[in-house]
Design a protein around this motif. Structure first.
Motif, PDB file in Angstrom:
ATOM      1  N   THR A   1       0.997  -1.279  -0.045  1.00  0.00           N
ATOM      2  CA  THR A   1       0.101   0.154   0.116  1.00  0.00           C
ATOM      3  C   THR A   1       0.769   1.491  -0.117  1.00  0.00           C
ATOM      4  O   THR A   1       0.575   2.217  -0.643  1.00  0.00           O
ATOM      5  CB  THR A   1      -0.951   0.110   1.256  1.00  0.00           C
ATOM      6  N   SER A   2       1.786   1.314   0.615  1.00  0.00           N
ATOM      7  CA  SER A   2       2.839   2.251   0.801  1.00  0.00           C
ATOM      8  C   SER A   2       3.536   2.476  -0.615  1.00  0.00           C
ATOM      9  O   SER A   2       3.525   3.968  -0.772  1.00  0.00           O
ATOM     10  CB  SER A   2       3.789   2.174   1.882  1.00  0.00           C
ATOM     11  N   VAL A   3       3.981   1.527  -1.232  1.00  0.00           N
ATOM     12  CA  VAL A   3       4.546   1.979  -2.299  1.00  0.00           C
ATOM     13  C   VAL A   3       3.560   2.488  -3.466  1.00  0.00           C
ATOM     14  O   VAL A   3       4.100   3.743  -4.073  1.00  0.00           O
ATOM     15  CB  VAL A   3       5.062   0.828  -2.665  1.00  0.00           C
ATOM     16  N   VAL A   4       2.279   2.008  -3.656  1.00  0.00           N
ATOM     17  CA  VAL A   4       1.428   2.532  -4.600  1.00  0.00           C
ATOM     18  C   VAL A   4       1.060   3.855  -4.163  1.00  0.00           C
ATOM     19  O   VAL A   4       1.019   4.796  -4.970  1.00  0.00           O
ATOM     20  CB  VAL A   4       0.357   1.661  -4.710  1.00  0.00           C
ATOM     21  N   ASP A   5       0.836   4.216  -2.876  1.00  0.00           N
ATOM     22  CA  ASP A   5       0.575   5.651  -2.470  1.00  0.00           C
ATOM     23  C   ASP A   5       1.530   6.553  -2.490  1.00  0.00           C
ATOM     24  O   ASP A   5       1.296   7.744  -2.850  1.00  0.00           O
ATOM     25  CB  ASP A   5      -0.096   5.457  -0.921  1.00  0.00           C
ATOM     26  N   THR A   6       2.857   6.131  -2.625  1.00  0.00           N
ATOM     27  CA  THR A   6       3.926   7.018  -2.678  1.00  0.00           C
ATOM     28  C   THR A   6       4.112   7.365  -4.142  1.00  0.00           C
ATOM     29  O   THR A   6       4.392   8.440  -4.408  1.00  0.00           O
ATOM     30  CB  THR A   6       5.087   6.574  -2.049  1.00  0.00           C
ATOM     31  N   LEU A   7       4.069   6.180  -4.946  1.00  0.00           N
ATOM     32  CA  LEU A   7       4.592   6.589  -6.460  1.00  0.00           C
ATOM     33  C   LEU A   7       3.170   7.044  -7.432  1.00  0.00           C
ATOM     34  O   LEU A   7       3.346   7.647  -8.322  1.00  0.00           O
ATOM     35  CB  LEU A   7       5.206   5.306  -7.078  1.00  0.00           C
ATOM     36  N   ALA A   8       1.981   6.504  -6.943  1.00  0.00           N
ATOM     37  CA  ALA A   8       0.901   6.830  -7.797  1.00  0.00           C
ATOM     38  C   ALA A   8       0.377   8.339  -7.397  1.00  0.00           C
ATOM     39  O   ALA A   8       0.238   8.693  -6.370  1.00  0.00           O
ATOM     40  CB  ALA A   8      -0.313   5.883  -7.514  1.00  0.00           C
ATOM     41  N   PRO A   9      -0.237   8.949  -8.512  1.00  0.00           N
ATOM     42  CA  PRO A   9      -0.649  10.610  -8.118  1.00  0.00           C
ATOM     43  C   PRO A   9      -2.030  10.357  -7.523  1.00  0.00           C
ATOM     44  O   PRO A   9      -2.514   9.296  -7.589  1.00  0.00           O
ATOM     45  CB  PRO A   9      -0.566  11.079  -9.685  1.00  0.00           C
ATOM     46  N   ASP A  10      -2.376  11.504  -6.934  1.00  0.00           N
ATOM     47  CA  ASP A  10      -3.686  11.662  -6.458  1.00  0.00           C
ATOM     48  C   ASP A  10      -4.941  11.431  -7.451  1.00  0.00           C
ATOM     49  O   ASP A  10      -5.818  11.142  -7.027  1.00  0.00           O
ATOM     50  CB  ASP A  10      -3.815  12.741  -5.427  1.00  0.00           C
ATOM     51  N   GLY A  11      -4.695  12.237  -8.504  1.00  0.00           N
ATOM     52  CA  GLY A  11      -5.753  12.179  -9.705  1.00  0.00           C
ATOM     53  C   GLY A  11      -5.458  10.762 -10.547  1.00  0.00           C
ATOM     54  O   GLY A  11      -5.200   9.855 -10.094  1.00  0.00           O
ATOM     55  N   PRO A  12      -6.297  11.075 -11.746  1.00  0.00           N
ATOM     56  CA  PRO A  12      -6.235   9.928 -12.561  1.00  0.00           C
ATOM     57  C   PRO A  12      -5.058   9.694 -12.929  1.00  0.00           C
ATOM     58  O   PRO A  12      -4.049  10.199 -13.264  1.00  0.00           O
ATOM     59  CB  PRO A  12      -7.175  10.612 -13.773  1.00  0.00           C
ATOM     60  N   VAL A  13      -4.662   8.171 -13.319  1.00  0.00           N
ATOM     61  CA  VAL A  13      -3.440   7.607 -13.850  1.00  0.00           C
ATOM     62  C   VAL A  13      -3.758   7.412 -15.271  1.00  0.00           C
ATOM     63  O   VAL A  13      -4.818   6.862 -15.688  1.00  0.00           O
ATOM     64  CB  VAL A  13      -3.168   6.394 -12.978  1.00  0.00           C
ATOM     65  N   ASP A  14      -2.511   7.244 -16.003  1.00  0.00           N
ATOM     66  CA  ASP A  14      -2.656   7.133 -17.446  1.00  0.00           C
ATOM     67  C   ASP A  14      -2.452   5.813 -18.039  1.00  0.00           C
ATOM     68  O   ASP A  14      -2.853   5.488 -19.078  1.00  0.00           O
ATOM     69  CB  ASP A  14      -1.563   8.198 -18.068  1.00  0.00           C
ATOM     70  N   ASP A  15      -1.950   4.943 -17.008  1.00  0.00           N
ATOM     71  CA  ASP A  15      -1.542   3.479 -17.328  1.00  0.00           C
ATOM     72  C   ASP A  15      -1.925   2.678 -16.270  1.00  0.00           C
ATOM     73  O   ASP A  15      -1.881   3.235 -15.056  1.00  0.00           O
ATOM     74  CB  ASP A  15      -0.216   3.636 -17.787  1.00  0.00           C
TER      75      ASP A  15
END
Length: 679
Positions: free
Chosen positions: A650-664
């Protein structure tokens, strides 16, 4: 007026004042009430230093002109001033009493007026006889200057005076809308052109005004206030319509959410075209809602639409009987159903609420019409690609001017632009929902590494225009307690990518049961992908890209505590060692499967007990399109302390993924090796 100390009439003085020339306003007590950036540059004092202080302190004490400045009549000439640093300087100033009773003085500097070659009559026409009114508002939206033309426009109070707040001096049904517009212009600095303002009590269509709002900035870039320019509708009407169309073009179509697109259409039309706008679609855009055909009719109404959007001059949407996302009931015989059937607009500039109309069968709507004063109505079909998607309803209540045929043409233009975007959004929503359903059905619902490894996974589908991708992951238990770890990423997005993902996942899972080495498994997967692509292509010609995918396949052997990995163009796996250090495994990158090259190599890495293997898709590391930076961010995130594998995931995804929409799509598989047992 001359510059030798002679005086002139107050009207002449006001006619000559230019907004950029205003320096200060002195109140009746001869204290500084308004201090502009121009005054700061001339004297050197900031507004905090001089506001409410005696105005005479700004002039040289021995200057003979001091008495003339506050004599109560217009005065112009050269005067000695005292600057902030103590020195004296000469300045050409003009002083104009604000009224005959000495309630204050306006201090300003002459500019182009009086210069050789300038036609004074042109300046007088602009500032005195022009139908265009100019008003300057300070930072608090209080009037600090206006030209005489405000007295000829009935959008201002009859006794327009300096210091009045915008909502106190504007005569309009909803002056707070102009107030909000001014606040937005002052805050953002973006001019607003073509704002329509109707005077209170207007009865004919040509008695309204187009208002332009422009922020006034000082030499240092700091905003000083807002200038409003009001033009009668007969002069600026066409420009206002073009501005509204341009605004619609810039706002509508930036999002592929049908509800967002509908709401932006409604908000664009309020208040410049209508006081109240709704967008009602013929299908349930929120796909989890109950279909219309299963909703029950009432004694007088049927569920004809779903409310996609609503906007009003009233914040509480008091005109609306139905909230967004809920069914809208209409009488079987009504303008709403007629527009839907005939696919032509309904135009009722003066709404007939007398007995004997369609409103007899719609008592709830009739009551709202009476309560809110609705008096003019347009209903426009939303049509795109030969289909009718719904209707857009435009209503005027507080605006006393009835809709015109020009208003109807504008509404139809707005609706046509929005309908095409809404149709695209509906198609995208349906395809994305289908792709997600396929993706979820074909992805594993429960993964286990048995007693050999502990696993944790995360999958986030793309939610932008590209659509859902074809990422997949898998954990497969083999003989001798070995475990196969798989992560793949199909090239492309949408339904085809999701179906391809399912085929490739099934292929790798089936081949893994043959206990093949990773290199051989990827080679066979590549061959099968090419065969599938050839079978599905027209004419039997191979189209490798149709089934192209990157993939990383690894097998962990607890006996040797080694993991053998092969890559088909996939990002390198990361290893989190028991001491917290993180390294990326240098696996030779082969070509993606489905290309037909079939050449792969493997790498073997030794893993101490409690090591964590991290496999992921490129969506996790390409947020800013810089892979090296993404890998470094991933290394930092994996090195953070964690209490459990799930928490680390969970920590890795929350850190690297943006708060808004993801393109991929984002896929992450973590596998922690357990202490070796007896096998």
């Amino acid at each position: 007026m001359s510059t030798d100390g002679s005086t002139g009439s107050s009207a002449e003085e006001w006619a000559a004042v230019k907004p950029g020339d205003v320096l200060a306003v002195f109140d009746a007590d001869k204290a500084v009430a308004v201090w502009t950036e121009a005054a700061e540059r001339l004297w050197g004092y900031s507004s905090d230093q001089v506001l409410h202080s005696p105005a005479k302190g700004l002039l040289s004490p021995g200057a003979p002109e001091v008495a003339r400045v506050f004599a109560g009549s217009p005065w112009s000439g050269r005067v000695r001033i005292r600057c902030c640093d103590g020195r004296e300087a000469s300045a050409d100033l003009r002083v104009t009493p604000l009224d005959a009773d000495g309630a204050g003085w306006l201090v300003w500097r002459p500019s182009v007026f009086g210069r050789p070659g300038f036609d004074q009559g042109a300046g007088d026409a602009l500032f005195h006889h022009s139908p265009i009114s100019l008003v300057i508002w300070d930072r608090e939206l209080r009037c600090v200057w206006f030209n005489d033309s405000v007295h000829n426009q009935n959008i201002y109070t009859s006794e327009m005076e300096l210091g009045g707040y915008v909502t106190d001096v504007i005569r309009a049904p909803h002056p707070e809308f102009l107030e909000r517009a001014m606040e937005r212009v002052f805050r953002d600095g973006v001019p607003l052109v073509g704002y329509e303002l109707w005077p209170t009590g207007a009865r004919v269509p040509d008695r309204y005004y187009h208002v332009a709002l422009i922020r006034l900035d000082g030499a240092d870039g700091r905003p000083l206030g807002v200038c409003s320019v009001a033009v009668p509708a007969s002069i600026g009407q066409q420009g206002g319509r073009l501005r509204l169309l341009n605004e619609a073009k810039s706002r509508i179509g930036t999002d592929l959410d049908p509800l967002v697109t509908s709401q932006r259409l409604a908000e664009t039309a309020v208040p410049n075209l209508a006081d109240y706008v709704t967008i009602d679609l013929v299908q349930a855009v929120p796909l989890d809602k109950e279909p219309l055909r299963r909703l029950k009719s009432t004694g007088t109404s049927i569920p004809g639409f779903y409310r996609a959007a609503a906007a009003s001059i009233h914040d509480d949407l008091r005109e609306s009987l139905w909230a967004r996302g809920t069914p809208v009931y209409v009488p079987p015989a009504s303008p709403f159903t007629t527009v839907l059937k005939n696919r032509r607009s309904y135009f009722e500039p003066v709404l007939d609420t007398s007995p004997g109309t369609w409103l007899d069968n719609d008592p709830d709507r009739a009551q709202v019409i009476r309560q809110t004063g609705m008096h003019s109505l347009m209903i426009v079909p939303l049509q795109a690609r030969g289909a009718t998607l719904g209707i857009a309803v435009f209503v005027r209540s507080q605006n006393p001017v009835p809709f015109s045929r020009a208003d109807l043409a504008l509404a139809e233009e707005l609706a046509a632009r929005a309908a095409l975007i809404i149709d695209n959004a509906l198609r995208y929503t349906r395809e994305r929902t289908t792709a997600l359903a396929i993706q979820r059905a074909l992805m594993p619902h429960h993964l286990s590494g048995g007693s050999t490894v502990e696993v944790a996974t995360r999958y986030l589908p793309a939610d932008t225009h590209a659509g859902v991708g074809g990422d997949w992951l898998d954990v497969i238990q083999l003989s001798d307690a070995r475990v196969a770890l798989v992560v793949g990423d199909v090239i492309g997005h949408g339904i085809n990518a999701a179906v391809t993902m399912g085929r490739l996942r099934a292929t790798t899972r089936a081949l893994s049961k043959l206990e093949l080495p990773p290199v051989e498994l990827l080679r066979l997967t590549d061959e099968l992908a090419v065969d599938i692509a050839r079978d599905c292509s027209e004419g039997g010609t191979s189209t490798p890209s149709a089934f192209g995918a990157t993939c990383l396949y690894g097998v962990y052997d607890p006996k040797s505590q080694r993991c053998t990995m092969s890559s088909a163009g996939h990002p390198p796996p990361a290893i989190v060692f028991p001491d917290g250090s993180v390294d990326f495994v240098e696996v030779p990158p082969g070509a993606p499967v489905g290309v037909g090259l079939g050449s792969f190599e493997s790498t073997e890495v030794e893993l101490p007990d409690s090591s964590v293997i991290a496999l992921y898709s490129d969506g996790l590391i390409e947020m800013d399109h810089d892979i090296d930076r993404g890998l470094q961010r991933l290394r930092t995130a994996l090195a953070s302390p964690f209490s459990s594998l799930n928490n680390l995931c969970t920590s890795v995804v929350d850190t690297l993924a943006p708060d808004g929409p993801v393109d991929d799509d984002i896929t992450l598989l973590l596998a922690r090796t357990h202490p070796a047992a007896d096998y």
